[in-house]
Design a protein around this motif. Sequence first.
Motif, mmCIF file in Angstrom:
data_model
loop_
_atom_site.group_PDB
_atom_site.id
_atom_site.type_symbol
_atom_site.label_atom_id
_atom_site.label_comp_id
_atom_site.label_asym_id
_atom_site.label_seq_id
_atom_site.Cartn_x
_atom_site.Cartn_y
_atom_site.Cartn_z
ATOM 1 N N LYS A 92 -39.386 14.422 25.235
ATOM 2 C CA LYS A 92 -39.230 14.346 26.682
ATOM 3 C C LYS A 92 -37.770 14.105 27.060
ATOM 4 O O LYS A 92 -37.245 14.699 28.020
ATOM 5 N N LYS A 93 -37.096 13.266 26.305
ATOM 6 C CA LYS A 93 -35.691 12.958 26.563
ATOM 7 C C LYS A 93 -34.811 14.185 26.333
ATOM 8 O O LYS A 93 -33.874 14.452 27.119
ATOM 9 N N LYS A 153 -35.275 16.691 29.223
ATOM 10 C CA LYS A 153 -34.598 16.237 30.430
ATOM 11 C C LYS A 153 -33.101 16.486 30.338
ATOM 12 O O LYS A 153 -32.465 16.921 31.316
#
Length: 411
Positions: free
Chosen positions: A30-31, A34
Amino acid sequence: MANIKAFKAIRPSQDKAALVASRSYQAYTKKERKGILSLNPFSFLHIIHPGYKLNKKLSGNKRFKLVHERYMEFLRDNILMKDAQDSLYIYQIEKEDFTCCGIFCGTSVEDYKNDVIKKHEATMQPREELFANYLETVGFNAEAVLITYPDNELISEIVCNKKMEVPNSFFTTTDKIKHKVWKISDKNTISLIQKEFKKMNSIYIADGHHRSASSHLFASNSKEKNPNHSGNEPYNFFMSYLIPESEIKIYEFNRLVKDLNGLSKKEFLSKLDVYYEVENLGFPLYKPKRKHQFTMYLDGEFYCLNLKNKVYNFTDALSKLDTQILFKTVLDPILAIKDLRNDKRIKYGYGKNNIKKMKNEIDCGKFKIGFSMVPVTINEIKAVADAGLVMPPKSTYIEPKLRSGLLIYEL
């Protein structure tokens, strides 16, 4: 015979190819996603994750429609551009420890239906229907199905000769992988390649069973809706990456289990003795050396499990597969793991230093026991597929893993 089709690919403009091409959405944390979405406006992730710009989550048809809109934006801005001629596309991937080269093309849904394109995994109908709906709404196919074919001297010669030319696209990604694309637009050369594939009775899906099944469903639905269906429409094909059998790399998946199903260590080892000669090897890391031999890690020690062939019956291609043997002799009858896909007590590991990773997860208490085996071979995959059988989930981790957005097939 296997039928392949040249097509007019949608491709990133040369100056942006490295910025557009992405790994699959699930391959990023997820990081990581992003970070890419915030720093790289050209990433294909902006197309498949269109809710980012709106700062909200989207699902279903709302998301699919916005995917299509983002795709059209990339075309209008000339980030993506359509080739003028029907072509086949040679794509080479170079890593530190692995190089492969194959051909992007369209493969026939009729060949899929008629089992010319062979399968070895089961698919789930809800996922097929969801992705078929996705294809209908977005109007393109950006993730190729990985398909293997028997090594072919003429195709190899054509590919090698083409690779002597300057690539149409060449870039290196931040994971230090080199990507090269050559376009074959000459009709005579395309015809020669097509004729060689028509000589092949079967080609085999290595990765992408749900994508191919969904493409078949989408084609069936499109045919029903089209009163002028001719069989030549783009929906009659799906984008595939065809690679010689000798150039795929197959890795094993480890199995990690959270408990011994209520058994003591002594009781568990006693039950193993029915099917295996069990040897305690102590503390050093140990990898299995051959088929029907397993590594087991339990309570800080490695064990070698050698199958007793006189006890276990080989009845077909599936029964000879190590992942099936482990399921039938240990995971199901002893550890009570019936559903390899959904049981929360089991996890699968893969990649470099796989044994060490397995040991670490058990030593830190996340799991109680782990099993490893040698990788499945391409001949085993073909034997299972030829017999119309289905391999257990997570039997193979296959490379190459292809980039999304590098080439796009419009439907």
